[in-house]
Design an enzyme around this catalytic site. Structure first.
Site, PDB file in Angstrom:
ATOM      1  CG  ASP A  70      -2.080   0.968   1.014  1.00  0.00           C
ATOM      2  OD1 ASP A  70      -2.663   0.979  -0.089  1.00  0.00           O
ATOM      3  OD2 ASP A  70      -2.421   1.719   1.949  1.00  0.00           O
ATOM      4  N   GLY A 152      -0.949  10.069 -10.628  1.00  0.00           N
ATOM      5  CA  GLY A 152      -1.214  10.589  -9.280  1.00  0.00           C
ATOM      6  C   GLY A 152      -0.592  11.951  -9.038  1.00  0.00           C
ATOM      7  CE1 TYR A 153      -2.514  14.184  -4.443  1.00  0.00           C
ATOM      8  CE2 TYR A 153      -2.130  11.821  -4.193  1.00  0.00           C
ATOM      9  CZ  TYR A 153      -2.928  12.930  -4.006  1.00  0.00           C
ATOM     10  OH  TYR A 153      -4.135  12.801  -3.393  1.00  0.00           O
ATOM     11  CE  LYS A 174       6.844   7.353  -9.570  1.00  0.00           C
ATOM     12  NZ  LYS A 174       5.418   7.308  -9.843  1.00  0.00           N
TER      13      LYS A 174
HETATM   14  P1  IMP Z   1      -1.457   2.791  -4.377  1.00  0.00           P
HETATM   15  O1  IMP Z   1      -1.682   2.214  -3.039  1.00  0.00           O
HETATM   16  O2  IMP Z   1      -0.093   2.504  -4.899  1.00  0.00           O
HETATM   17  O3  IMP Z   1      -2.537   2.465  -5.361  1.00  0.00           O
HETATM   18  O4  IMP Z   1      -1.444   4.378  -4.229  1.00  0.00           O
HETATM   19  C1  IMP Z   1      -2.575   5.092  -3.753  1.00  0.00           C
HETATM   20  C2  IMP Z   1      -2.528   6.519  -4.247  1.00  0.00           C
HETATM   21  O5  IMP Z   1      -1.347   7.170  -3.764  1.00  0.00           O
HETATM   22  C3  IMP Z   1      -2.455   6.642  -5.760  1.00  0.00           C
HETATM   23  O6  IMP Z   1      -3.739   6.628  -6.333  1.00  0.00           O
HETATM   24  C4  IMP Z   1      -1.788   8.006  -5.917  1.00  0.00           C
HETATM   25  O7  IMP Z   1      -2.726   9.032  -5.734  1.00  0.00           O
HETATM   26  C5  IMP Z   1      -0.827   8.040  -4.735  1.00  0.00           C
HETATM   27  N1  IMP Z   1       0.488   7.519  -5.147  1.00  0.00           N
HETATM   28  C6  IMP Z   1       1.111   6.379  -4.724  1.00  0.00           C
HETATM   29  N2  IMP Z   1       2.312   6.234  -5.302  1.00  0.00           N
HETATM   30  C7  IMP Z   1       2.448   7.291  -6.142  1.00  0.00           C
HETATM   31  C8  IMP Z   1       3.491   7.687  -7.042  1.00  0.00           C
HETATM   32  O8  IMP Z   1       4.525   7.025  -7.229  1.00  0.00           O
HETATM   33  N3  IMP Z   1       3.271   8.838  -7.702  1.00  0.00           N
HETATM   34  C9  IMP Z   1       2.165   9.600  -7.554  1.00  0.00           C
HETATM   35  N4  IMP Z   1       1.169   9.260  -6.752  1.00  0.00           N
HETATM   36  C10 IMP Z   1       1.297   8.117  -6.030  1.00  0.00           C
END
Ligand code: IMP
Length: 200
Positions: A70, A152-153, A174
């Site tokens: 996560d 994402g961000y 990255k």
């Molecule tokens: P997940 O658990 O990896 O799906 O991440 C949840 C949320 O965190 C994503 O939908 C993004 O909004 C943000 N996030 C996680 N990792 C990244 C990244 O490497 N770049 C940008 N946003 C991220």
């Protein structure tokens, strides 16, 4: 060969994990296409809670060792928000541009724009053993989105030591510094150790 099931249905994460864990001798990575599992609600209050929730639930359902992860963004000025709500920061359905706009709004006038991405990888074995690794990427939030890559961000985040946002970097660039890279490669060392010890 030791079988390990990846506890995600996200194709990007599957590819990333497959690449980062490729060097581990004696490991066969399996995905939901070979062993379909139920979706797990991410109701935890921390990345650790959610990673454990997914790993334990899928391991209990399928009976194989499971690796789940996560991740999200923690912003200092917001006391660690959006945190586990990173994907749904501005509500549902998930919308990255709207999330970024909300983050910039919340940071208007903020002196401290430091932030960090966090990834937590959790390994659950059917015999009850649990292992966890964390990876961090520290940086700061810029004042308006820059760059077209990533997700994402990424367009708002400049890693420490860099002058570009993650969205201006290639994926390979990255992936060499990312929070997920550190969480997965640390977990890779642990997996190798468990295989050599005959625990996995
Ligand atoms: P997940 O658990 O990896 O799906 O991440 C949840 C949320 O965190 C994503 O939908 C993004 O909004 C943000 N996030 C996680 N990792 C990244 C990244 O490497 N770049 C940008 N946003 C991220």
């Amino acid at each position: 060969m030791t079988q390990l099931l990846l506890g995600t249905k996200n194709q990007g994460k599957i590819e990333e994990a497959t690449e980062l864990l490729a060097g581990i001798k004696g490991l066969e990575l399996l995905t939901f296409s070979e062993h379909p599992f139920s979706d797990v609600d991410e109701t935890g209050e921390t990345f650790l809670d959610n990673a454990l929730l997914k790993a334990r639930s899928i391991c209990g359902e399928i009976g194989l060792p499971v690796l789940a992860e996560d991740a999200g963004l923690e912003v200092a000025h917001l006391g660690g928000a959006p945190g586990v709500l990173s994907a749904r920061f501005s509500g549902e359905p998930v919308d990255y541009a709207r999330n970024n706009a909300l983050l910039l709004e919340r940071l208007q006038g903020a002196v401290d724009r430091t932030a960090r991405f966090v990834a937590v990888a959790a390994l659950q074995l059917p015999d009850g053993q649990t292992f966890v690794c964390t990876g961090l990427l520290r940086g700061a939030i810029v004042k308006s989105p820059i760059g077209a890559g990533g997700f994402g961000y990424d367009p708002l985040f400049v890693p420490d030591g860099s002058e570009r946002t993650l969205a201006e970097m290639s994926l390979a660039e990255k992936n060499r510094i990312s929070h997920r890279k550190y969480a997965w490669t640390r977990m890779g060392s642990l997996l190798q150790d468990l295989i050599e010890a005959g625990e996995l």
